[in-house]
Scaffold this motif. Structure first.
Motif, short mmCIF file in Angstrom:
data_model
loop_
_atom_site.label_atom_id
_atom_site.label_comp_id
_atom_site.label_asym_id
_atom_site.label_seq_id
_atom_site.Cartn_x
_atom_site.Cartn_y
_atom_site.Cartn_z
N GLY A 67 -3.11 17.53 12.03
CA GLY A 67 -3.44 16.73 10.86
C GLY A 67 -4.72 17.28 10.25
O GLY A 67 -5.66 17.61 10.98
N ALA A 68 -4.76 17.44 8.94
CA ALA A 68 -5.96 18.00 8.32
C ALA A 68 -6.26 17.31 6.99
O ALA A 68 -5.35 17.01 6.21
CB ALA A 68 -5.79 19.50 8.09
N SER A 69 -7.54 17.11 6.76
CA SER A 69 -7.95 16.51 5.49
C SER A 69 -9.15 17.28 4.95
O SER A 69 -9.38 18.42 5.35
CB SER A 69 -8.25 15.03 5.73
OG SER A 69 -8.55 14.39 4.53
N ASN A 70 -9.91 16.66 4.10
CA ASN A 70 -10.88 17.47 3.34
C ASN A 70 -12.02 18.08 4.16
O ASN A 70 -12.68 19.00 3.68
CB ASN A 70 -11.37 16.74 2.10
CG ASN A 70 -12.11 15.49 2.45
OD1 ASN A 70 -13.18 15.55 3.04
ND2 ASN A 70 -11.56 14.34 2.11
N GLY A 71 -12.22 17.64 5.41
CA GLY A 71 -13.20 18.33 6.25
C GLY A 71 -12.82 19.79 6.46
O GLY A 71 -13.69 20.67 6.55
N SER A 98 -3.52 16.23 3.67
CA SER A 98 -3.72 15.69 2.32
C SER A 98 -4.37 16.76 1.43
O SER A 98 -4.66 16.49 0.27
CB SER A 98 -4.60 14.44 2.38
OG SER A 98 -5.79 14.72 3.07
N ASN A 99 -4.58 17.94 1.97
CA ASN A 99 -5.18 19.01 1.18
C ASN A 99 -4.13 19.64 0.26
O ASN A 99 -2.99 19.83 0.66
CB ASN A 99 -5.77 20.09 2.08
CG ASN A 99 -6.90 19.55 2.95
OD1 ASN A 99 -7.39 18.44 2.72
ND2 ASN A 99 -7.31 20.31 3.94
N THR A 147 -9.59 14.94 18.21
CA THR A 147 -10.08 14.75 16.85
C THR A 147 -11.42 15.46 16.67
O THR A 147 -12.32 15.35 17.49
CB THR A 147 -10.18 13.25 16.47
OG1 THR A 147 -10.79 13.13 15.18
CG2 THR A 147 -10.99 12.45 17.48
N ILE A 148 -11.49 16.25 15.61
CA ILE A 148 -12.72 17.00 15.32
C ILE A 148 -13.26 16.53 13.98
O ILE A 148 -12.56 16.58 12.97
CB ILE A 148 -12.45 18.52 15.22
CG1 ILE A 148 -11.65 19.02 16.43
CG2 ILE A 148 -13.77 19.28 15.08
CD1 ILE A 148 -11.23 20.48 16.33
N LEU A 168 -3.71 17.36 17.04
CA LEU A 168 -5.00 17.98 16.71
C LEU A 168 -5.38 17.58 15.29
O LEU A 168 -4.73 17.97 14.33
CB LEU A 168 -4.89 19.50 16.84
CG LEU A 168 -6.11 20.33 16.44
CD1 LEU A 168 -7.34 19.95 17.25
CD2 LEU A 168 -5.81 21.82 16.61
N GLU A 169 -6.45 16.81 15.20
CA GLU A 169 -6.82 16.26 13.92
C GLU A 169 -8.12 16.89 13.44
O GLU A 169 -9.11 16.91 14.16
CB GLU A 169 -7.01 14.76 14.14
CG GLU A 169 -7.12 13.95 12.92
CD GLU A 169 -7.59 12.56 13.31
OE1 GLU A 169 -6.74 11.71 13.54
OE2 GLU A 169 -8.80 12.37 13.39
N MET A 170 -8.10 17.42 12.24
CA MET A 170 -9.25 18.20 11.77
C MET A 170 -9.83 17.64 10.47
O MET A 170 -9.16 17.60 9.44
CB MET A 170 -8.81 19.65 11.52
CG MET A 170 -8.10 20.27 12.70
SD MET A 170 -7.80 22.03 12.44
CE MET A 170 -6.65 21.96 11.08
N GLY A 171 -11.08 17.23 10.55
CA GLY A 171 -11.81 16.86 9.34
C GLY A 171 -11.23 15.69 8.58
O GLY A 171 -11.16 15.71 7.35
#
Ligand SMILES: [Zn+2]
Length: 279
Positions: free
Chosen positions: A20-24, A108-109, A242-243, A213-216
């Motif tokens: 999973g990735a978002s704006n981080g 969501s990027n 989660t990072i 694995l969750e990023m930002g």
């Protein structure tokens, strides 16, 4: 065993990885939607002074005088952050971490860096859309159209913040304006095929060894983070990693199967990759 070795052990024995990735992640790769920083000044200094836009997000939602300005802004934005994108250490580390395992990415990027880095487009769900595509702004039909060629042509032809009228994309069905395939209002077309692919992946690994694995992703995120935490809770064989910098949040019910890494995403991914290489 340190934290990274423990995470590496979980990844090694996992049947699959759900990312999973978002704006981080975007910020790690140099795309900050919220900042009036040096990059924003370099790319959009003229628009800043002429129209008072304060950051990319502000520009993306701005009411431009007409479509020529709007597409000048958009083609510069997408041209710079997607067409010119060359990859990043964080993405290279992530690719190495995933290795040959099955995976799925939910993000969501919109800048489609995963695809540009060679991740399989069939295993990516861009929940809020992607700059890869355009759609009819009125959603008169639900087709998505590749955007890169039109973006490149508009960027090339832009002069003084204006795209020539004849290059502005038109809906092939209704002749009305097009927009980037990005969630802005109710006309946004959901990528049903990608959503279904995510559902199939989740069902396939429901009780199997899964590393999430969750990023930002900020702790309040309901779109990606909350479902990933629920998924971890529902699968006793899932491990949640989660990072995030300064915003690590793990509910009690999954704490025993979770790792919270507070710090820079690029550093943490590099450390996980190194730990995987050690064994
Ligand atoms: Zn249309």
């Amino acid at each position: 065993m340190n934290e990274f070795d423990a995470i590496a052990a979980k990844i090694r024995e996992a049947d699959a990885i759900l990312i999973g990735a978002s704006n981080g992640l975007s910020i790690t790769e140099g795309l900050n939607l919220f900042a009036d920083d040096e990059a924003f000044e370099r790319l959009f200094g003229d628009f800043k002074r002429k129209y008072g836009i304060r950051c990319i997000l502000h520009g993306a939602g701005a009411r431009w005088p007409d479509e020529r300005e709007q597409w000048a802004f958009t083609s510069r934005l997408v041209g710079h952050y997607s067409l010119d994108y060359k990859g990043s250490d964080a993405m290279r580390d992530l690719k190495a971490i995933v290795g040959e395992k099955d995976y799925f990415i939910v993000t969501s990027n919109c800048e489609y860096h995963f695809e540009l880095c060679g991740f399989d487009p069939a295993r990516i769900y861009e929940i809020e859309g992607s700059w890869q595509h355009m759609q009819c702004a009125a959603a008169c039909h639900d087709a998505l159209y590749p955007a890169a060629e039109a973006i490149a042509r508009m960027r090339e032809a832009e002069e003084g913040g204006l795209v020539p009228g004849e290059l502005i994309p038109r809906c092939p069905k209704c002749g009305g304006p097009m927009m980037m395939h990005v969630m802005t209002d109710r006309s946004f077309i959901v990528d049903e095929a990608a959503r279904a692919a995510q559902g199939a992946f989740v069902r396939k690994y429901m009780n199997r060894k899964l590393v999430i694995l969750e990023m930002g992703i900020g702790w309040r995120n309901q779109l990606i983070k909350a479902p990933l935490m629920r998924l971890t809770a529902a699968n006793p064989n899932a491990t949640y990693v989660t990072i995030n910098k300064g915003e690590v949040f793990i509910p009690d019910e999954i704490a025993a199967r979770s790792f919270g890494l507070d710090g820079l995403l690029a550093d943490k991914l590099a450390a996980i990759r190194e730990a995987l290489a050690r064994a």
